[in-house]
Design a protein around this motif. Structure first.
Motif: not given
Length: 322
Positions: A82, A165, A170, A176, A274, A281
DNA sequence: AAGCTCGTCAACCGCTGTAGG
DNA sequence: TCCTACAGCGGTTGACGAGCT
């Protein structure tokens, strides 16, 4: 700035007496004024060196000398995906760990990845040879599934992920959620372009171009081809058995709240997003950002020499492409 | 037993960001 | 606005120990 020659500066390993002096200073003044330590004649160390010593070794509650737990490894992997190589930032999510710890941990993994890629390319498919694996080999392979992501995934090629971020930062999808991980046993030759990082499984079966986007040749990258077949070809049965143990491992790589982080240990406090689904996101402010991670964008940031050592497999045309 | 390879760790170096004058 | 000093960060290196040949 470093014009004049520094005299009387001690370097190298710290002695217990030096640590004591440093601790006294911190007790008295707090963890600051590092440069005053030398100017006051307390130590012959630079402020920089003092700070580093404090941060890495003398700070209270450090987990000195204990290996990264599986949970910690997972966190590092996720956060590296990330944030990129923002070790200090990553370390803030790991109580008792320093940026140096995280950095060392990661670079060890990178080295192992490099070795895995080299050895798997240089010594493919010798199932009958070497029925015994050395401990070291096994531990190397132990890292295999998690090192696949070991490349930077900061898909912005024009630089540095910011301290916030970024949408493009991502985590790689196979870390994920298990849905994406299930893309692994693709039946056919999978060229990079088909490794589409979307949650939609249909994407995994995108038409495959003839050209390899990295090499601009028709050479496919074996490591990314039909991984199941590759695994069968490259690894001994023992190793495969070992790798098989990763299924449950992957299963827990779902949304963070399913990770059970902190089980039996210190709770790992994670900041918001996260494990957001690919395609969107949350920004640091909690604002949802939609984005699409294109395959190109992802692979742009693979080191160009990452697969230099991998030789193309014998042509599998017929079984592979469609 | 010796030499080699590899992993881990501690520390240094150089660069960048920032605060203060 | 510029300059300087300092703090912080990331990359790199070297020492050392463990395991393997």
């Amino acid at each position: 700035m470093e014009g004049k020659k520094e005299e009387g500066i001690r370097k190298g390993p710290w002695k217990a007496e030096e640590d004591e002096v440093l601790l006294k200073h911190v007790k008295k003044c707090g963890p600051r004024d590092w440069s005053s330590i030398r100017s006051k004649g307390l130590l012959q160390r630079t402020g920089k060196s003092c700070r580093l010593r404090w941060v890495n070794k003398l700070r209270p509650n450090l987990k000195n000398g204990c290996k990264f737990s599986v949970e910690e490894e997972r966190v590092v992997i996720e956060l590296q995906a990330q944030f990129g190589n923002k070790w200090a930032r990553i370390a803030t999510y790991l109580p008792g760990r320093t940026d140096n710890d995280v950095k060392n941990f990661w670079s060890s993994r990178q080295k192992r990845l490099a070795r895995i890629l080299q050895t798997s390319a240089a010594a493919p498919a010798t199932p009958s040879s070497k029925s015994h694996k050395t401990k070291r080999e096994v531990s190397v392979f132990h890292e295999l599934p998690t090192t696949m992501e070991a490349t930077k995934f900061n898909c912005s090629s024009e630089g540095e992920p910011s301290s916030q971020p970024q949408p493009c930062l991502s985590p790689p999808p196979y870390f994920r959620n298990s849905e994406i991980i299930k893309m692994v046993p693709l039946p056919d030759i999978v060229k990079p372009k088909s490794l589409c990082f979307e949650t939609n499984p249909v994407q995994h079966e995108l038409p495959i171009t003839d050209k390899d986007p990295w090499t601009d040749s028709n050479t496919a990258i074996p490591f990314l081809q039909n991984p199941q077949t590759q695994t069968d070809q490259i690894f001994s049965s023992e190793t495969q058995e070992f790798l098989a143990r990763f299924d449950p491992y992957f299963d827990v790589l779902g949304p963070l709240d399913a990770l059970g982080l902190g089980n039996g240990g210190e709770p790992l406090v994670m900041e918001p997003p996260l494990f957001e689904p690919v395609g969107s996101c949350l920004s640091c402010e909690g604002e949802r950002i939609d984005h699409t991670m294109t395959p190109d964008c992802v692979f742009d940031d693979f080191p160009t020499d990452m697969f230099d050592q991998i030789e193309p497999l014998p042509n599998t045309s017929g079984s592979g492409q469609h």
